[in-house]
Motif scaffolding. Structure first.
Motif, PDB file in Angstrom:
ATOM      1  N   ILE A  67       0.694  -1.355  -0.058  1.00 26.74           N
ATOM      2  CA  ILE A  67       0.019   0.096  -0.024  1.00 26.74           C
ATOM      3  C   ILE A  67       0.775   1.188  -0.124  1.00 26.74           C
ATOM      4  CG2 ILE A  67      -1.640   1.320   1.114  1.00 26.74           C
ATOM      5  CD1 ILE A  67      -2.805  -1.576   2.244  1.00 26.74           C
ATOM      6  N   PHE A  68       1.793   1.006   0.728  1.00 24.81           N
ATOM      7  CA  PHE A  68       2.643   2.468   1.043  1.00 24.81           C
ATOM      8  C   PHE A  68       3.489   2.742  -0.438  1.00 24.81           C
ATOM      9  CE2 PHE A  68       1.783   2.679   5.368  1.00 24.81           C
ATOM     10  CZ  PHE A  68       1.880   4.056   5.681  1.00 24.81           C
ATOM     11  N   ARG A  69       3.629   1.709  -1.280  1.00 24.63           N
ATOM     12  CA  ARG A  69       4.461   1.785  -2.511  1.00 24.63           C
ATOM     13  C   ARG A  69       3.501   2.706  -3.401  1.00 24.63           C
ATOM     14  NH1 ARG A  69       7.211  -3.265  -1.700  1.00 24.63           N
ATOM     15  NH2 ARG A  69       5.277  -4.474  -2.209  1.00 24.63           N
ATOM     16  N   VAL A  70       2.184   2.527  -3.188  1.00 24.67           N
ATOM     17  CA  VAL A  70       1.212   3.039  -3.889  1.00 24.67           C
ATOM     18  C   VAL A  70       1.356   4.726  -3.737  1.00 24.67           C
ATOM     19  CG1 VAL A  70      -1.165   3.467  -4.640  1.00 24.67           C
ATOM     20  CG2 VAL A  70      -0.318   1.415  -4.427  1.00 24.67           C
ATOM     21  N   PHE A  71       1.271   4.784  -2.189  1.00 25.70           N
ATOM     22  CA  PHE A  71       1.626   6.438  -1.824  1.00 25.70           C
ATOM     23  C   PHE A  71       2.798   6.919  -2.388  1.00 25.70           C
ATOM     24  CE2 PHE A  71      -0.268   5.132   2.543  1.00 25.70           C
ATOM     25  CZ  PHE A  71      -1.636   4.918   2.007  1.00 25.70           C
ATOM     26  N   ASN A  72       4.067   6.031  -2.479  1.00 24.03           N
ATOM     27  CA  ASN A  72       5.044   6.824  -2.899  1.00 24.03           C
ATOM     28  C   ASN A  72       4.954   6.961  -4.610  1.00 24.03           C
ATOM     29  OD1 ASN A  72       7.078   7.038  -0.931  1.00 24.03           O
ATOM     30  ND2 ASN A  72       6.536   5.089  -0.605  1.00 24.03           N
ATOM     31  N   ASP A  73       4.222   6.361  -5.192  1.00 27.56           N
ATOM     32  CA  ASP A  73       3.836   6.597  -6.619  1.00 27.56           C
ATOM     33  C   ASP A  73       3.478   7.944  -6.945  1.00 27.56           C
ATOM     34  OD1 ASP A  73       4.390   4.079  -7.452  1.00 27.56           O
ATOM     35  OD2 ASP A  73       2.443   3.329  -7.751  1.00 27.56           O
ATOM     36  N   VAL A  74       2.575   8.535  -5.861  1.00 30.58           N
ATOM     37  CA  VAL A  74       2.121   9.827  -5.864  1.00 30.58           C
ATOM     38  C   VAL A  74       3.031  11.137  -5.360  1.00 30.58           C
ATOM     39  CG1 VAL A  74       0.377  11.349  -4.901  1.00 30.58           C
ATOM     40  CG2 VAL A  74      -0.240   8.769  -5.486  1.00 30.58           C
ATOM     41  N   THR A  75       3.807  10.567  -4.389  1.00 23.71           N
ATOM     42  CA  THR A  75       4.604  11.928  -3.863  1.00 23.71           C
ATOM     43  C   THR A  75       5.800  11.091  -3.081  1.00 23.71           C
ATOM     44  OG1 THR A  75       5.014  13.645  -2.324  1.00 23.71           O
ATOM     45  CG2 THR A  75       3.138  11.923  -1.760  1.00 23.71           C
ATOM     46  N   SER A  76       6.972  11.793  -3.113  1.00 23.27           N
ATOM     47  CA  SER A  76       8.144  11.085  -2.247  1.00 23.27           C
ATOM     48  C   SER A  76       8.094  11.770  -0.694  1.00 23.27           C
ATOM     49  CB  SER A  76       9.347  11.487  -3.029  1.00 23.27           C
ATOM     50  OG  SER A  76       9.428  13.251  -2.964  1.00 23.27           O
ATOM     51  N   LEU A  77       7.284  12.499  -0.574  1.00 23.86           N
ATOM     52  CA  LEU A  77       7.195  12.985   0.914  1.00 23.86           C
ATOM     53  C   LEU A  77       6.126  12.084   1.622  1.00 23.86           C
ATOM     54  CD1 LEU A  77       8.363  14.700   3.085  1.00 23.86           C
ATOM     55  CD2 LEU A  77       7.160  16.783   2.254  1.00 23.86           C
ATOM     56  N   VAL A  78       6.462  11.331   1.947  1.00 22.15           N
ATOM     57  CA  VAL A  78       5.054  10.407   2.826  1.00 22.15           C
ATOM     58  C   VAL A  78       5.870  10.206   4.286  1.00 22.15           C
ATOM     59  CG1 VAL A  78       4.177   8.151   3.066  1.00 22.15           C
ATOM     60  CG2 VAL A  78       4.662   8.917   0.882  1.00 22.15           C
ATOM     61  N   GLU A  79       4.928  10.339   5.209  1.00 23.25           N
ATOM     62  CA  GLU A  79       5.118   9.961   6.758  1.00 23.25           C
ATOM     63  C   GLU A  79       4.290   9.017   7.088  1.00 23.25           C
ATOM     64  OE1 GLU A  79       4.453  12.393  10.933  1.00 23.25           O
ATOM     65  OE2 GLU A  79       4.917  13.768   9.241  1.00 23.25           O
ATOM     66  N   PRO A  80       4.988   7.695   7.385  1.00 15.63           N
ATOM     67  CA  PRO A  80       4.323   6.777   8.069  1.00 15.63           C
ATOM     68  C   PRO A  80       3.976   7.275   9.606  1.00 15.63           C
ATOM     69  CG  PRO A  80       6.130   5.881   7.082  1.00 15.63           C
ATOM     70  CD  PRO A  80       6.264   7.359   7.255  1.00 15.63           C
ATOM     71  N   VAL A  81       2.698   6.924   9.849  1.00 15.02           N
ATOM     72  CA  VAL A  81       2.189   6.987  11.126  1.00 15.02           C
ATOM     73  C   VAL A  81       2.168   5.760  12.070  1.00 15.02           C
ATOM     74  CG1 VAL A  81       0.152   7.772  12.832  1.00 15.02           C
ATOM     75  CG2 VAL A  81       0.920   9.210  10.561  1.00 15.02           C
ATOM     76  N   SER A  82       1.527   4.895  11.185  1.00 14.69           N
ATOM     77  CA  SER A  82       1.644   3.471  11.836  1.00 14.69           C
ATOM     78  C   SER A  82       1.397   2.587  10.409  1.00 14.69           C
ATOM     79  CB  SER A  82       0.331   3.244  12.453  1.00 14.69           C
ATOM     80  OG  SER A  82      -0.656   3.296  11.852  1.00 14.69           O
ATOM     81  N   ILE A  83       1.361   1.242  10.856  1.00 18.09           N
ATOM     82  CA  ILE A  83       1.462   0.057   9.791  1.00 18.09           C
ATOM     83  C   ILE A  83       0.249   0.429   8.786  1.00 18.09           C
ATOM     84  CG2 ILE A  83       0.023  -1.345  10.941  1.00 18.09           C
ATOM     85  CD1 ILE A  83       1.819  -3.723   9.962  1.00 18.09           C
ATOM     86  N   ASP A  84      -0.767   1.200   9.341  1.00 26.10           N
ATOM     87  CA  ASP A  84      -1.975   1.193   8.215  1.00 26.10           C
ATOM     88  C   ASP A  84      -2.257   2.715   8.191  1.00 26.10           C
ATOM     89  OD1 ASP A  84      -2.803   1.775  10.893  1.00 26.10           O
ATOM     90  OD2 ASP A  84      -5.003   0.675  10.850  1.00 26.10           O
ATOM     91  N   GLU A  85      -1.760   3.690   8.392  1.00 25.64           N
ATOM     92  CA  GLU A  85      -1.930   5.066   8.205  1.00 25.64           C
ATOM     93  C   GLU A  85      -0.841   5.858   7.836  1.00 25.64           C
ATOM     94  OE1 GLU A  85      -3.451   7.770  11.226  1.00 25.64           O
ATOM     95  OE2 GLU A  85      -2.956   6.046  12.775  1.00 25.64           O
ATOM     96  N   GLY A  86      -0.975   7.186   7.213  1.00 26.60           N
ATOM     97  CA  GLY A  86       0.289   8.007   6.828  1.00 26.60           C
ATOM     98  C   GLY A  86      -0.384   9.234   6.207  1.00 26.60           C
ATOM     99  N   PHE A  87       0.417  10.193   6.265  1.00 26.10           N
ATOM    100  CA  PHE A  87       0.502  11.454   5.601  1.00 26.10           C
ATOM    101  C   PHE A  87       1.198  11.604   4.625  1.00 26.10           C
ATOM    102  CE2 PHE A  87      -0.553  12.613  10.342  1.00 26.10           C
ATOM    103  CZ  PHE A  87      -1.652  13.193   9.988  1.00 26.10           C
ATOM    104  N   LEU A  88       0.434  12.435   3.467  1.00 21.56           N
ATOM    105  CA  LEU A  88       1.246  12.576   2.205  1.00 21.56           C
ATOM    106  C   LEU A  88       1.211  14.006   1.997  1.00 21.56           C
ATOM    107  CD1 LEU A  88      -0.215   9.751   2.107  1.00 21.56           C
ATOM    108  CD2 LEU A  88       0.273   9.957  -0.461  1.00 21.56           C
TER     109      LEU A  88
END
Length: 348
Positions: free
Chosen positions: A86-107
């Motif tokens: 899932i986080f690989r998909v987030f990184n498709d969108v932006t390089s600035l990703v902050e994981p909060v936990s295993i199942d949530e994050g800020f972009l």
């Protein structure tokens, strides 16, 4: 165009993975957590939540509320792998990703190739559902506080955007427990004063916040006015990675606390792997029911990053504690980072 921040939160993540992998569980109350009577609920499906079950609830209580529930011990290694997808998909969108936990994050979309929040949210939702088979909820706004608030608005499988012109009116009907940084003791204190909703608190002078909340008061005063200057931070900019939880019920039971630190260690491993760093100082943090903070750390000779290594050190730290008082908060973190060394192959 104003920068946009997304908060992405998987819907009942552990339980949803179990339902995805086992069609017989779909539409049924699934409870993931320690299966012993002293265990606690890690998460549960939305079908189980209708019975009043929630995370951190003791398993024996969950069985009483939902005797026909399906109790699963949890496959944390599997959840970590799915999280990485899932986080690989987030990184498709932006390089600035902050994981909060295993199942949530800020972009932070300022570093991304999709600048529009709604467009990025739909891209993420569609791709995760198509490739991973899970749903998630996304909040969109111009700061972290409002983005996180928005992600909880239309759960499950929702999208919500909070724009600057909506603030503060959109916040007024919300209970004060929705304010990030306002703990349950402060919420109870304000409720006793007749302050139940953000609108009630909004009308109080700034001095009131400082008097009752100390240095944290100014942040709360600003947040409910739509001001939050916290940045989305990539892991490399952070000095430690950790996870902590305020318990629903205070406890001295080490078996129960061990389950929490085991779960935390999987989440920490996930973050370290995603950003390709290792650490060598493990810290156990706990807060007793009288609000006294305790931290115990161990610095190792070698750098570590695997779940079982992190858990082993945290478990040792827990076992060394007498726990004369009941614990209301438990947490684990790792620090002193370095990137793994890569051995260069020689060309013969």
């Amino acid at each position: 165009m104003e920068n946009q921040i997304l908060h992405v939160d998987m819907d009942a993540f552990f339980a949803s993975v179990e339902q995805r992998d086992n069609p017989e569980l779909r539409g049924k109350p699934v409870i993931v957590g320690g299966v012993s009577e002293r265990g606690v609920v890690s998460t549960c499906s939305y079908e189980a939540r209708k019975f009043g079950i929630h995370s951190a609830m003791p398993i024996f209580m969950a069985r009483e509320k939902c005797p026909n529930g399906i109790f699963v011990s949890g496959r944390y290694g599997k959840y970590t792998k799915v999280s990485q997808e899932i986080f690989r998909v987030f990184n498709d969108v932006t390089s600035l990703v902050e994981p909060v936990s295993i199942d949530e994050g800020f972009l932070d979309l300022s570093q991304g190739h999709i600048k529009n929040g709604m467009e990025a949210a739909r891209y993420i939702k569609n791709k995760v559902f198509r490739e991973v088979g899970l749903t998630l909820s996304i909040g969109i706004s111009y700061n972290k506080f409002l983005a996180k608030l928005a992600s909880d608005w239309n759960k499950p499988n929702g999208i919500k955007e909070i724009k600057k012109e909506m603030v503060p009116d959109i916040l007024f009907p919300l209970p004060i427990s929705k304010i990030h940084g306002l703990g349950k003791v402060s919420v109870a204190k304000f409720n006793n004063m007749g302050i139940y909703y953000i609108k009630d608190l909004y009308n109080m002078p700034k001095e009131f916040y400082i008097e009752y909340l100390g240095k944290n008061g100014i942040e709360i005063f600003e947040r409910i006015r739509g001001i939050d200057n916290r940045k989305v931070e990539n892991i490399r900019e952070r000095k430690s990675v950790g996870k902590e939880k305020t318990l629903k019920f205070d406890t001295k039971n080490k078996e129960e606390l061990r389950e929490y630190i085991k779960e935390f260690s999987y989440e920490i491993e996930d973050v370290l792997n995603r950003k390709n760093v290792l650490g060598k100082t493990v810290t156990l943090k706990f807060k007793t029911k009288d609000f006294e903070n305790h931290t115990r750390s161990k610095t190792l000779i070698n750098y570590i990053g695997a779940q079982e290594e992190i858990f082993k050190v945290a478990e040792e730290l827990l076992e060394s504690e007498a726990l004369n008082e009941e614990v209301r908060l438990i947490g684990v973190s790792i620090s002193s980072f370095k990137e793994p060394e890569v051995e260069q192959m020689s060309l013969l």
